[in-house]
Design an enzyme around this catalytic site. Structure first.
Site, PDB file in Angstrom:
ATOM      1  N   PHE A 150       0.810  -1.225   0.000  1.00 39.45           N
ATOM      2  CA  PHE A 150       0.000   0.000   0.000  1.00 39.45           C
ATOM      3  C   PHE A 150       0.841   1.271   0.000  1.00 39.45           C
ATOM      4  CE2 PHE A 150       0.940  -0.030   4.542  1.00 39.45           C
ATOM      5  CZ  PHE A 150       1.038   1.318   4.828  1.00 39.45           C
ATOM      6  N   LYS A 174      -1.429  -6.940  -9.304  1.00 38.37           N
ATOM      7  CA  LYS A 174      -2.380  -7.081  -8.189  1.00 38.37           C
ATOM      8  C   LYS A 174      -1.941  -6.060  -7.137  1.00 38.37           C
ATOM      9  CE  LYS A 174      -2.982  -8.416  -4.458  1.00 38.37           C
ATOM     10  NZ  LYS A 174      -3.408  -7.455  -3.394  1.00 38.37           N
ATOM     11  N   GLU A 177      -4.992  -3.800  -1.866  1.00 39.97           N
ATOM     12  CA  GLU A 177      -6.440  -3.546  -1.824  1.00 39.97           C
ATOM     13  C   GLU A 177      -6.779  -2.331  -0.954  1.00 39.97           C
ATOM     14  OE1 GLU A 177      -4.644  -5.882  -0.520  1.00 39.97           O
ATOM     15  OE2 GLU A 177      -5.621  -7.049   1.051  1.00 39.97           O
ATOM     16  N   ARG A 178      -5.733  -1.750  -0.288  1.00 44.22           N
ATOM     17  CA  ARG A 178      -6.027  -0.608   0.590  1.00 44.22           C
ATOM     18  C   ARG A 178      -6.054   0.715  -0.178  1.00 44.22           C
ATOM     19  NH1 ARG A 178      -2.042  -1.779   5.614  1.00 44.22           N
ATOM     20  NH2 ARG A 178      -1.577  -3.865   4.910  1.00 44.22           N
ATOM     21  N   SER A 227       5.450  -7.021   3.190  1.00 37.79           N
ATOM     22  CA  SER A 227       6.078  -7.373   4.467  1.00 37.79           C
ATOM     23  C   SER A 227       6.816  -8.715   4.340  1.00 37.79           C
ATOM     24  CB  SER A 227       5.025  -7.418   5.571  1.00 37.79           C
ATOM     25  OG  SER A 227       3.953  -8.235   5.185  1.00 37.79           O
ATOM     26  N   CYS A 282       9.596   1.874   3.329  1.00 38.43           N
ATOM     27  CA  CYS A 282      10.559   0.799   3.602  1.00 38.43           C
ATOM     28  C   CYS A 282      11.974   1.354   3.673  1.00 38.43           C
ATOM     29  CB  CYS A 282      10.470  -0.277   2.536  1.00 38.43           C
ATOM     30  SG  CYS A 282      11.002   0.317   0.940  1.00 38.43           S
ATOM     31  N   GLU A 384       9.653  -4.492  12.706  1.00 36.58           N
ATOM     32  CA  GLU A 384       9.328  -3.266  11.978  1.00 36.58           C
ATOM     33  C   GLU A 384       8.062  -2.637  12.578  1.00 36.58           C
ATOM     34  OE1 GLU A 384       7.858  -3.924   7.918  1.00 36.58           O
ATOM     35  OE2 GLU A 384       8.983  -2.173   7.275  1.00 36.58           O
TER      36      GLU A 384
HETATM   37  P1  NAD Z   1       1.617  -6.572   2.989  1.00 37.90           P
HETATM   38  O1  NAD Z   1       2.648  -7.631   3.069  1.00 37.90           O
HETATM   39  O2  NAD Z   1       0.510  -6.593   3.982  1.00 37.90           O
HETATM   40  O3  NAD Z   1       0.888  -6.623   1.558  1.00 37.90           O
HETATM   41  C1  NAD Z   1       1.619  -6.677   0.363  1.00 37.90           C
HETATM   42  C2  NAD Z   1       0.788  -7.407  -0.684  1.00 37.90           C
HETATM   43  O4  NAD Z   1       0.565  -8.751  -0.242  1.00 37.90           O
HETATM   44  C3  NAD Z   1      -0.575  -6.788  -0.931  1.00 37.90           C
HETATM   45  O5  NAD Z   1      -0.831  -6.754  -2.311  1.00 37.90           O
HETATM   46  C4  NAD Z   1      -1.525  -7.720  -0.193  1.00 37.90           C
HETATM   47  O6  NAD Z   1      -2.795  -7.804  -0.796  1.00 37.90           O
HETATM   48  C5  NAD Z   1      -0.831  -9.053  -0.253  1.00 37.90           C
HETATM   49  N1  NAD Z   1      -1.120  -9.896   0.911  1.00 37.90           N
HETATM   50  C6  NAD Z   1      -1.498  -9.472   2.142  1.00 37.90           C
HETATM   51  N2  NAD Z   1      -1.679 -10.526   2.959  1.00 37.90           N
HETATM   52  C7  NAD Z   1      -1.401 -11.636   2.242  1.00 37.90           C
HETATM   53  C8  NAD Z   1      -1.373 -13.033   2.550  1.00 37.90           C
HETATM   54  N3  NAD Z   1      -1.663 -13.491   3.753  1.00 37.90           N
HETATM   55  N4  NAD Z   1      -1.023 -13.887   1.568  1.00 37.90           N
HETATM   56  C9  NAD Z   1      -0.714 -13.440   0.341  1.00 37.90           C
HETATM   57  N5  NAD Z   1      -0.711 -12.124   0.007  1.00 37.90           N
HETATM   58  C10 NAD Z   1      -1.044 -11.234   0.941  1.00 37.90           C
HETATM   59  O7  NAD Z   1       2.391  -5.188   3.004  1.00 37.90           O
HETATM   60  P2  NAD Z   1       1.787  -3.729   3.154  1.00 37.90           P
HETATM   61  O8  NAD Z   1       1.309  -3.535   4.550  1.00 37.90           O
HETATM   62  O9  NAD Z   1       0.847  -3.437   2.031  1.00 37.90           O
HETATM   63  O10 NAD Z   1       3.098  -2.852   2.913  1.00 37.90           O
HETATM   64  C11 NAD Z   1       4.000  -2.527   3.918  1.00 37.90           C
HETATM   65  C12 NAD Z   1       5.155  -3.497   3.964  1.00 37.90           C
HETATM   66  O11 NAD Z   1       5.837  -3.512   2.714  1.00 37.90           O
HETATM   67  C13 NAD Z   1       6.213  -3.095   4.986  1.00 37.90           C
HETATM   68  O12 NAD Z   1       6.681  -4.245   5.621  1.00 37.90           O
HETATM   69  C14 NAD Z   1       7.292  -2.459   4.150  1.00 37.90           C
HETATM   70  O13 NAD Z   1       8.578  -2.458   4.728  1.00 37.90           O
HETATM   71  C15 NAD Z   1       7.241  -3.305   2.940  1.00 37.90           C
HETATM   72  N6  NAD Z   1       7.822  -2.637   1.794  1.00 37.90           N
HETATM   73  C16 NAD Z   1       9.021  -3.105   1.339  1.00 37.90           C
HETATM   74  C17 NAD Z   1       9.640  -2.481   0.270  1.00 37.90           C
HETATM   75  C18 NAD Z   1      10.943  -2.988  -0.252  1.00 37.90           C
HETATM   76  O14 NAD Z   1      11.296  -2.645  -1.369  1.00 37.90           O
HETATM   77  N7  NAD Z   1      11.681  -3.792   0.481  1.00 37.90           N
HETATM   78  C19 NAD Z   1       9.024  -1.383  -0.340  1.00 37.90           C
HETATM   79  C20 NAD Z   1       7.808  -0.941   0.153  1.00 37.90           C
HETATM   80  C21 NAD Z   1       7.210  -1.584   1.218  1.00 37.90           C
END
Ligand code: NAD
Length: 512
Positions: A150, A174, A177-178, A227, A282, A384
């Site tokens: 998101f 994909k 969804e937020r 994450s 991140c 984190e």
């Molecule tokens: P998230 O892991 O909750 O969601 C990421 C994606 O995974 C979304 O599209 C979501 O729909 C999907 N998802 C969520 N739950 C799932 C599940 N149980 N099984 C399969 N798919 C699932 O992350 P977020 O809260 O949207 O974003 C923040 C996180 O992303 C933080 O941890 C941040 O550090 C990380 N991030 C990392 C980078 C990088 O380049 N390393 C960049 C930006 C954000």
């Protein structure tokens, strides 16, 4: 209420009957402002069918024509910068300047991908053996998918899609969804720029859609950012299904402050790097490591008034440094980590909990928080937080300062603030982290370099964008060819010896 649909085969699609949907909030007000369709296997199957139909023609389109679509897309996005930033802020909560930065960082990768004719050039060896030449070419993977978080709803979809498309793939996104509206809008602008239907599609959803992508036999490569636990899950399941997968995870970036650092500059840098975008980056700097107690005391003294001076406001407030976090659950999570820090014995110097913005009492706002005397044994240090919380971890010496980020489970980014070139050089060489800043608080590499962290911040071999992006979205095919003299096709019927002369004409230039 507005619904946010998939974009499949060039058309908005709400999925089949009985489709599930999710709430999309305005974090400034705490109200639901739209509903997003949560897709199913059937929706993905339709997108894959459209991708399969369109991709061979797109791959056969010469790379300079593909680049022209990207050039047009860039111009369209630039013309739409203000409304796109407004839309992004209204779902994410970041201030308008940050939303424009989010879009611009994505456009930087589009600019990089405009160079695709040059980037795809292969290698050639003439005369690798008698009459033998070897050449390699980069061919598209075919159908790729991207699953994005998101916190950068424009930049991260563009990191992936711009390079994937430029390389001749079809790409299925994909998004989170937020805050799913901007990714759809970007895909619409790609269409307007001349991208054929089926080459960039958007399917919305949650775990169900992610699993469908990971298991789909026609999808050859999956790029994920989110994450760490989910990144690891996506990596393992995707690889088990025989796909190429890159999966970027969470972070806990440290800023090392040496005794000779310019502390006023460090405080200014930290105000943006720790609290900007409510800490939902991140590459944020949520941990500061002053070396020596004198440095720590002086830094803390300067940080406190700077933190009190931060302006938290609605995302359209042009004076605000940061806005609300993305939703109520995330607000509760961040506040839970603050309580955890207190329970673990860290000193809460500034408490951002209980912050309320007049007229926006239901918004998901959190004031800035500062902890001192955080230790590496604390869970609130090891995990984190992803909110506007800065933790001071005091280090007695340089060696400890190198060890802390090196031994942390995450290894995304790190920064060192110093006037000493030798210390900076030594630190950069030894620290066990993927991206290093020297007097640069958020060392996000420019688009033509590659972005990626180490340890639990990144699973898979290739980073995002730059040449690594091109490597991820292409496969190398290597051709070893031999054209024997007196080729049968050429010599057929050549009573006057013309074939021999043609053959000579080929040979002479390589013979020099
Ligand atoms: P998230 O892991 O909750 O969601 C990421 C994606 O995974 C979304 O599209 C979501 O729909 C999907 N998802 C969520 N739950 C799932 C599940 N149980 N099984 C399969 N798919 C699932 O992350 P977020 O809260 O949207 O974003 C923040 C996180 O992303 C933080 O941890 C941040 O550090 C990380 N991030 C990392 C980078 C990088 O380049 N390393 C960049 C930006 C954000």
């Amino acid at each position: 209420m507005r619904t946010i649909d998939h974009l499949i085969a060039g058309e908005a699609s709400s999925g089949g009957g009985g489709a599930r949907s999710g709430d999309v909030f305005d974090p400034n007000t705490g109200q639901v402002q739209a509903r997003v369709t949560l897709g199913t296997q059937a929706d993905l199957d339709r997108a894959v069918a459209a991708a399969e139909a369109a991709q061979p023609g797109w791959a056969a389109t010469n790379p300079q024509r593909r680049a022209r679509v990207l050039f047009r897309f860039k111009e369209l996005v630039e013309a739409q910068m203000e409304p796109l930033a407004q839309l992004l802020s209204s779902e994410h909560g970041k201030v308008i300047a940050d939303s424009k930065g989010d879009i611009q960082r994505g456009l930087d990768v589009v600019e990089f991908a405009c160079g695709v004719p040059h980037l795809l050039k292969g290698d050639y060896t003439a005369g690798a053996g008698p009459g033998i030449d070897v050449y390699s070419m980069r061919t598209p993977v075919g159908i790729g998918a991207g699953i994005t978080p998101f916190n950068f709803p424009a930049m991260i979809p563009l990191w992936m899609s711009a390079v994937a498309i430029a390389c001749g793939n079809a790409f299925i996104l994909k998004p989170s969804e937020r805050d799913p509206s901007v990714p759809v809008r970007l895909a619409e602008l790609f269409r307007e720029a001349g991208l054929p239907d089926g080459i960039l599609q958007v399917v919305h959803g949650d775990k169900q859609m992610v699993d469908a992508i990971l298991d789909h036999p026609a999808i050859g490569a999956v790029s994920f950012v989110g994450s760490s636990d989910i990144a690891h899950y996506v990596y393992s399941r995707g690889v088990a299904a025989g796909k190429r997968v890159q999966a970027m995870g969470g972070a806990k970036n440290h800023g090392i402050v040496m005794p000779d650092a310019d502390l006023d500059q460090v405080v200014e840098d930290l105000a943006g790097a720790a609290f900007g975008s409510a800490g939902e980056r991140c590459m944020a700097l949520p941990v500061v490591v002053p070396v020596g107690d004198r440095t720590a005391d002086a830094l803390r003294e300067k940080l406190i008034p700077a933190i009190h001076a931060l302006r938290v406001g609605v995302s359209t407030d042009r004076q605000a440094q940061y806005g609300p976090v993305v939703n109520a659950a995330h607000k509760a999570r961040v506040e839970g980590w603050i309580q955890k820090g207190v329970d673990e014995g860290a000193e809460l110097v500034v408490d951002g909990r209980g912050f309320s913005l007049q007229g926006h009492e239901q918004g998901f706002f959190i004031g800035p928080s500062l902890f001192d005397r955080v230790t590496s044994a604390m869970e609130s240090y090891r995990e984190e937080i992803f909110g506007p919380v800065l933790q001071i971890v005091r280090a007695p010496d340089f060696e400890t300062a190198v060890r802390l980020p090196s031994e942390h489970q995450y290894g995304n980014g790190v920064a060192i603030f110093t006037r000493n070139g030798h210390a900076a050089r030594e630190f950069a060489a030894r620290v066990n982290v993927g991206m290093v800043g020297i007097n640069v608080p958020i060392p996000v590499p420019v688009a033509y370099h590659s972005f990626g962290g180490w340890k639990r911040s990144g699973f898979g071999d290739h980073n995002q964008h730059g040449m690594d992006g091109v490597r991820f979205w292409t496969r190398v095919k290597t051709i070893t060819q031999r054209w024997p003299d007196g080729d049968a096709a050429l010599s057929h019927g050549s009573e006057d010896g013309a074939a021999a002369r043609v053959s000579d004409a080929f040979v002479i230039p390589t013979m020099g």
